[in-house]
Design an enzyme around this catalytic site. Structure first.
Site, PDB file in Angstrom:
ATOM      1  N   HIS A 129      -8.262   1.497  -0.834  1.00 48.52           N
ATOM      2  CA  HIS A 129      -8.206   0.570  -1.970  1.00 48.52           C
ATOM      3  C   HIS A 129      -9.588   0.082  -2.385  1.00 48.52           C
ATOM      4  CE1 HIS A 129      -3.951   0.824  -1.393  1.00 48.52           C
ATOM      5  NE2 HIS A 129      -4.074   0.386  -0.154  1.00 48.52           N
ATOM      6  N   SER A 165       0.833  -1.196   0.000  1.00 47.68           N
ATOM      7  CA  SER A 165       0.000   0.000   0.000  1.00 47.68           C
ATOM      8  C   SER A 165       0.878   1.260   0.000  1.00 47.68           C
ATOM      9  CB  SER A 165      -0.965  -0.037   1.198  1.00 47.68           C
ATOM     10  OG  SER A 165      -1.873   1.026   1.130  1.00 47.68           O
TER      11      SER A 165
END
Length: 396
Positions: free
Chosen positions: A195, A92
């Site tokens: 996300h 991430s």
């Protein structure tokens, strides 16, 4: 082969930078990175409480800066880090750390980008109460079905035994009420459904920002969260960083590529523990090192020396050297028709495909030049990172 990985949001803990700031050089580096980001990172890394550093706009710059500053402590000469690291990846927001560590972005570009990323994701999170929850254990098919039934997104697939669901707090409550069999649900310390489609407002802002950023191609193999593939183009990696904000993290595919490449040692930058914990379950036989305090640096440098690969040394500046196009994944290679020796191909042009039972991935070249030599034949089985052909770069 040595892999160096950078953790994502949720890994931070109160006071995790306290021992590092006893080193004046580290403190100065962190101060500079904090100045670029407009945050007092020394305060947030030493004195702030858990709720304060849970704030997305604070947590993300704090994580990237801590990773970059400790990488410099581990490799006082960045060139030595490039030579010894066979593969880099981030989870991430850790992808921004990896991008700067491999030369795609400068440290300053990385801090501006992550500052804007954190702020925009915080704004998107404020629009509606959302969050994320780890689902540990259970049958993977049943877990994914339960996540879908609750209207959630499988935002992170972290390999065997852990999938992270993301969505509204109401949807997460529905998942808890109908939890998959033999699965344990853990609320994560994040303040948004990262996300997922909930982060789409942040993407437009970052797309505009990215248009003004000049990138370099990575100096080592660099994996992408999107599909676990090796990305050779800095421009393409930046585009993936932008899209990643609203798309799932496939860390499971990154782990598969590490296994395919033959990684023997994985070192996680601070705050370490999350990714080494995942690797322990998924990369059997790989030696792991969670770097968390400066008194570990000596042992960490020995770990690097044991697993590092000096064959990735950069050529002497000014020495003409063909560029190598490598396979983005494992499978059967097929050439693009017409791409033969001495044929000139443009940057971004397809040169072939790699196919496996899961997918077919197009292989492109990041540079304009003439095909100097094919290193594989049509139909050959190839692995991730395997050299496919050499390109003689076009001269200005």
């Amino acid at each position: 082969m040595l892999a160096i990985v950078a953790p994502g949001q949720g890994a931070q803990a109160p006071g995790f930078l306290s021992p590092w700031l006893e080193d004046p050089a580290f403190a100065d580096r962190l101060n500079w990175l904090g100045t670029v980001a407009g945050l007092d990172l020394a305060f947030y890394g030493t004195q702030a409480d858990a709720e304060t550093i849970r704030d997305t706009a604070i947590a993300q710059p704090l994580l990237v800066a801590s990773g970059l500053a400790t990488a410099l402590a581990l490799f006082p000469s960045p060139a030595d880090g490039f030579r010894r690291t066979g593969l880099a990846a981030g989870h991430s927001v850790g992808e921004i750390t990896a991008a700067a560590a491999t030369g795609v972005l400068s440290a300053e570009q990385a801090m501006v980008f992550v500052r804007e990323r954190g702020q925009q994701m915080a704004l998107a999170s404020a629009a509606r109460p959302t969050s994320m929850m780890a689902v540990v254990g259970g049958d993977q098919a049943e877990v994914l079905a339960a996540i879908e039934a609750a209207g959630l997104t499988a935002a992170n697939n972290n390999g065997s035994g852990q999938i992270v669901a993301a969505g509204t707090v109401e949807q997460l409550a529905d998942l808890q009420a109908a939890a998959p069999a033999r699965a344990r649900l853990i609320q994560l310390s994040v303040a948004g459904a990262f996300h997922t489609v909930h982060m789409q407002p942040a993407v437009a802002h970052l797309e505009r920002l990215a248009r003004a950023i000049t990138t370099q191609d990575p100096r080592t193999r660099l994996l992408s969260n999107a599909d676990g593939q090796i990305v050779e183009s800095g421009e393409e990696y930046l585009a993936r960083l932008v899209r990643q904000v609203a798309n799932p993290v496939r860390w499971d595919l990154c782990l598969a590529t590490m296994a395919d490449l033959g990684v023997t040692g994985l070192l996680e930058l601070p705050p370490a523990g999350t990714l080494t914990g995942i690797a322990k379950r998924n990369l059997k036989g790989v030696e792991l090192f969670a770097l968390n305090t400066p008194d570990q640096l000596g042992a960490a440098q020995e770990f690097v020396a044991r697993h590092g690969d000096t064959s990735w040394a950069e050529p002497v500046p000014g020495t003409p050297s063909p560029l190598v196009v490598v396979s983005p994944g494992k499978g059967e290679f097929r050439k693009t028709v017409g791409v033969e020796v001495e044929v000139v191909v443009a940057a971004g042009a397809p040169v072939g495909t790699v196919s496996n039972p899961r997918e077919t991935t197009e292989v492109t070249t990041a540079h304009t030049g003439a095909v100097a030599e094919w290193l594989v034949e049509d139909g050959d089985p190839v692995s991730a990172g395997q050299p496919l052909l050499r390109i003689s770069p076009a001269q200005d």
